[in-house]
Write a protein that holds these residues in place. Structure first.
Motif, PDB file in Angstrom:
ATOM      1  N   GLY A 101      -8.771   9.564  -9.034  1.00  0.00           N
ATOM      2  CA  GLY A 101      -7.505   8.833  -8.951  1.00  0.00           C
ATOM      3  C   GLY A 101      -7.738   7.469  -8.333  1.00  0.00           C
ATOM      4  N   ARG A 102      -6.821   6.564  -8.621  1.00  0.00           N
ATOM      5  CA  ARG A 102      -6.981   5.188  -8.142  1.00  0.00           C
ATOM      6  C   ARG A 102      -6.131   4.948  -6.922  1.00  0.00           C
ATOM      7  N   LEU A 103      -6.741   4.362  -5.907  1.00  0.00           N
ATOM      8  CA  LEU A 103      -5.953   3.820  -4.808  1.00  0.00           C
ATOM      9  C   LEU A 103      -6.081   2.308  -4.926  1.00  0.00           C
ATOM     10  N   ASP A 104      -4.980   1.594  -4.714  1.00  0.00           N
ATOM     11  CA  ASP A 104      -5.033   0.135  -4.816  1.00  0.00           C
ATOM     12  C   ASP A 104      -6.002  -0.428  -3.786  1.00  0.00           C
ATOM     13  N   LEU A 105      -6.384  -1.681  -3.998  1.00  0.00           N
ATOM     14  CA  LEU A 105      -7.325  -2.348  -3.090  1.00  0.00           C
ATOM     15  C   LEU A 105      -6.859  -2.249  -1.634  1.00  0.00           C
ATOM     16  N   ARG A 133       0.312  13.203  -1.138  1.00  0.00           N
ATOM     17  CA  ARG A 133       1.273  12.768  -0.114  1.00  0.00           C
ATOM     18  C   ARG A 133       0.819  11.441   0.470  1.00  0.00           C
ATOM     19  N   TYR A 134       1.793  10.547   0.610  1.00  0.00           N
ATOM     20  CA  TYR A 134       1.497   9.201   1.100  1.00  0.00           C
ATOM     21  C   TYR A 134       2.336   8.884   2.325  1.00  0.00           C
ATOM     22  N   GLU A 135       1.701   8.169   3.256  1.00  0.00           N
ATOM     23  CA  GLU A 135       2.467   7.585   4.358  1.00  0.00           C
ATOM     24  C   GLU A 135       2.783   6.155   3.928  1.00  0.00           C
ATOM     25  N   PHE A 183       0.317   3.717 -12.413  1.00  0.00           N
ATOM     26  CA  PHE A 183      -0.177   2.488 -11.816  1.00  0.00           C
ATOM     27  C   PHE A 183       0.785   1.988 -10.723  1.00  0.00           C
ATOM     28  N   HIS A 184       0.273   1.750  -9.522  1.00  0.00           N
ATOM     29  CA  HIS A 184       1.082   1.261  -8.383  1.00  0.00           C
ATOM     30  C   HIS A 184       2.346   2.106  -8.173  1.00  0.00           C
ATOM     31  N   GLN A 185       2.246   3.394  -8.421  1.00  0.00           N
ATOM     32  CA  GLN A 185       3.474   4.195  -8.494  1.00  0.00           C
ATOM     33  C   GLN A 185       4.330   4.147  -7.235  1.00  0.00           C
ATOM     34  N   HIS A 199       2.398  -1.136   3.792  1.00  0.00           N
ATOM     35  CA  HIS A 199       1.161  -0.417   4.121  1.00  0.00           C
ATOM     36  C   HIS A 199       1.236   0.965   3.499  1.00  0.00           C
ATOM     37  N   LEU A 200       0.140   1.379   2.856  1.00  0.00           N
ATOM     38  CA  LEU A 200       0.169   2.654   2.142  1.00  0.00           C
ATOM     39  C   LEU A 200      -1.105   3.436   2.438  1.00  0.00           C
ATOM     40  N   LYS A 201      -0.914   4.716   2.738  1.00  0.00           N
ATOM     41  CA  LYS A 201      -2.083   5.544   3.053  1.00  0.00           C
ATOM     42  C   LYS A 201      -1.912   6.921   2.421  1.00  0.00           C
TER      43      LYS A 201
HETATM   44  N1  URA Z   1       0.751   4.335  -5.381  1.00  0.00           N
HETATM   45  C1  URA Z   1       0.540   3.019  -5.210  1.00  0.00           C
HETATM   46  O1  URA Z   1       1.438   2.218  -5.370  1.00  0.00           O
HETATM   47  N2  URA Z   1      -0.667   2.616  -4.821  1.00  0.00           N
HETATM   48  C2  URA Z   1      -1.671   3.445  -4.560  1.00  0.00           C
HETATM   49  O2  URA Z   1      -2.749   3.015  -4.178  1.00  0.00           O
HETATM   50  C3  URA Z   1      -1.452   4.822  -4.734  1.00  0.00           C
HETATM   51  C4  URA Z   1      -0.225   5.246  -5.153  1.00  0.00           C
END
Ligand code: URA
Length: 480
Positions: A101-105, A133-135, A183-185, A199-201
């Motif tokens: 899976g892709r995590l953005d830069l 799950r994302y913070e 993409f960038h969901q 900020h995304l983790k």
């Molecule tokens: N959603 C996003 O917008 N970016 C990510 O890196 C992962 C999930």
């Protein structure tokens, strides 16, 4: 390299799950030195045996599974002319290694990197509904109906409708659980609600939780064999589905009543197997203090209690003793160490340890119906008896079996398999209660139904426990 079981050999090479490997063997498709392998337990020497599957030679190149706590600024790709990628950052040389899976830069957090393409597909295919799950920190205000809108499926700016998601924690940072990976969901979902992600983790993916993996920012490591096995078992249990549906990971509530799974019907079971500490009695709180006091006797004060507890959780007492001897160079024999621990804890067990909510009534009800019961624990029989006697539940327990009576501790299923055998009940007729992921896995691997029990000590692992067991209770009354 050591010899290995034939089914392990196949799964390590990516020929499906353990049950698929067993099927291959049953069908006689695997040959060792020209002869069919008859049983999954049969040993294969990967470096010297000539192995063939469906007539083609199989060379042993086991797959690799790594986890990274990705820092910002590293590209989630295999190669790039200008930027550091996760592969170059981790120094991985092996061909075919890909980020799952892709995590953005600028996104941080949990990333699995492996060359097991089948597993990657199983974790990422939207039809498999694997939780991520994302913070999320954001600027602006989420609307008051944000949770409902996530639950109904956010419509992105280009008109795409997302699958239902759960706003697990609505604050800032919020915690969002999604089951797909457009993409960038996450950023686009928050934008659709009038906010901007700052900020995304990623905190977890399926059964992998950043907290439990003990990785600081930027750290990475190989998954252990039992973590890989857990991941395989998790993906094996997830069948591909098509069409949209509500989020319904077992037990992981999303605020809509229809999505909570039913608890199992206890009338279906003939035996009830309880882990002890944290499951039947509320005692997990005292172990950290005991470890600390014990190590202090040897002048050892410089260690992380949290780290230690995550390393020894589920181990039998002899395994713990070995661990202490190796890790802290304790100059005592394992038997002596176990005696010392017993001395230190037995009084506490007699006086300070209560039963978990609803446990007494539950035991009364199932014993009243004549069902069988066992305690299946990594603790010592002496401590268990001391606590059970003083709590007045000894006569409700038919069997006490501890991890030192079997080959290895949880997550190995041996203790549950042995308990079922001694009680004379088939594994599918046993209901297991457990409070830690290792114990839940042990019960599941023994082919039993498992109910996770809430406990303060493992509160941070609740979502993982729910995902693994499928059922969770705060009190045994919920089952009556
Ligand atoms: N959603 C996003 O917008 N970016 C990510 O890196 C992962 C999930």
């Amino acid at each position: 390299m050591e010899q290995m079981r034939a089914d392990r050999f196949l799964t390590a090479l990516g020929y499906g799950s353990r049950s698929e490997a067993k099927k291959i063997i049953r069908e006689g498709r695997l040959l060792k030195n020209g002869l069919p392998v008859k049983r999954p337990e049969e040993r294969i020497a990967p470096e010297t045996d000539r192995v063939e599957l469906d007539g083609a030679a199989v060379r042993f190149e086991p797959m690799e599974y790594w986890v990274l706590n990705k820092p910002a600024g590293i590209l989630c790709a295999t190669e790039d002319r200008y930027r550091e990628t996760v592969i170059s950052y981790m120094g991985l040389k092996r061909r075919g290694m890909v980020p799952c899976g892709r995590l953005d830069l600028d996104t941080e957090g949990l990333l699995l990197v492996t060359d097991d393409g089948q597993l990657v597909h199983r974790l990422l295919a939207p039809g498999r509904h694997v939780d991520k799950r994302y913070e999320v920190s954001y600027s602006g205000e989420l609307p008051p109906d944000a949770a409902e809108r996530f639950d109904q499926g956010i419509i992105l700016e280009d008109g795409t409708r997302c699958m239902p998601a759960e706003l697990e924690e609505p604050g800032n940072p919020a915690i969002l659980r999604i089951q797909e990976g457009k993409f960038h969901q996450v950023k686009r979902m928050f934008r659709a609600l009038g906010t901007t992600v700052t900020h995304l983790k990623r905190l977890s993916m399926g059964p992998l939780y950043l907290d439990s993996l003990n990785l600081r920012d930027g750290e990475f490591r190989r998954l252990t064999e039992s973590e890989v096995q857990m991941l395989r078992e998790f993906t094996e249990g997830k069948r591909e589905e098509t069409g949209s549906r509500k989020m319904n990971t077992p037990g992981a509530g999303n605020g809509t009543e229809s999505c909570e799974p039913e608890l199992p019907d206890i009338n279906r079971f003939r035996a009830f197997l309880f882990d002890f500490d944290g499951t039947l009695v509320d005692s997990m709180w005292m172990w950290g203090a005991i470890d600390e006091a014990y190590l202090r006797r040897f002048g050892i004060t410089d260690f992380s209690a949290e780290n230690l507890s995550s390393k020894i959780v589920g181990m039998s007492l002899p395994e713990c003793a070995e661990y202490f001897r190796k890790e802290f160079h304790i100059p005592a024999e394992p038997a002596e160490m176990i005696r010392d621990w017993e001395e230190m804890t037995v009084e506490k067990y007699r006086r300070e340890v209560p039963l978990k909510p609803g446990a007494r009534h539950f035991l009364d009800v199932i014993k009243g119906r004549g069902e069988k019961t066992a305690i299946t624990s990594s603790n010592s029989p002496r401590m268990i008896r001391a606590a059970a006697d003083s709590l007045g539940i000894s006569e409700k327990i038919d069997l006490i079996i501890t991890a030192d009576e079997v080959a290895s501790g949880k997550p190995d299923p041996a203790i549950y398999i042995e308990a079922a055998k001694r009680l004379g009940v088939a594994p599918e007729d046993c209901l297991v209660f457990e409070d830690i992921p290792e114990g839940i896995l042990a019960g599941k691997r023994a082919g039993m139904t498992v109910v996770a029990v809430k406990d303060d000590f493992s509160a941070g692992q609740e979502a993982e426990k729910k995902a693994l067991a499928g059922y969770m209770i705060g009190s045994y009354e919920e089952l009556l």
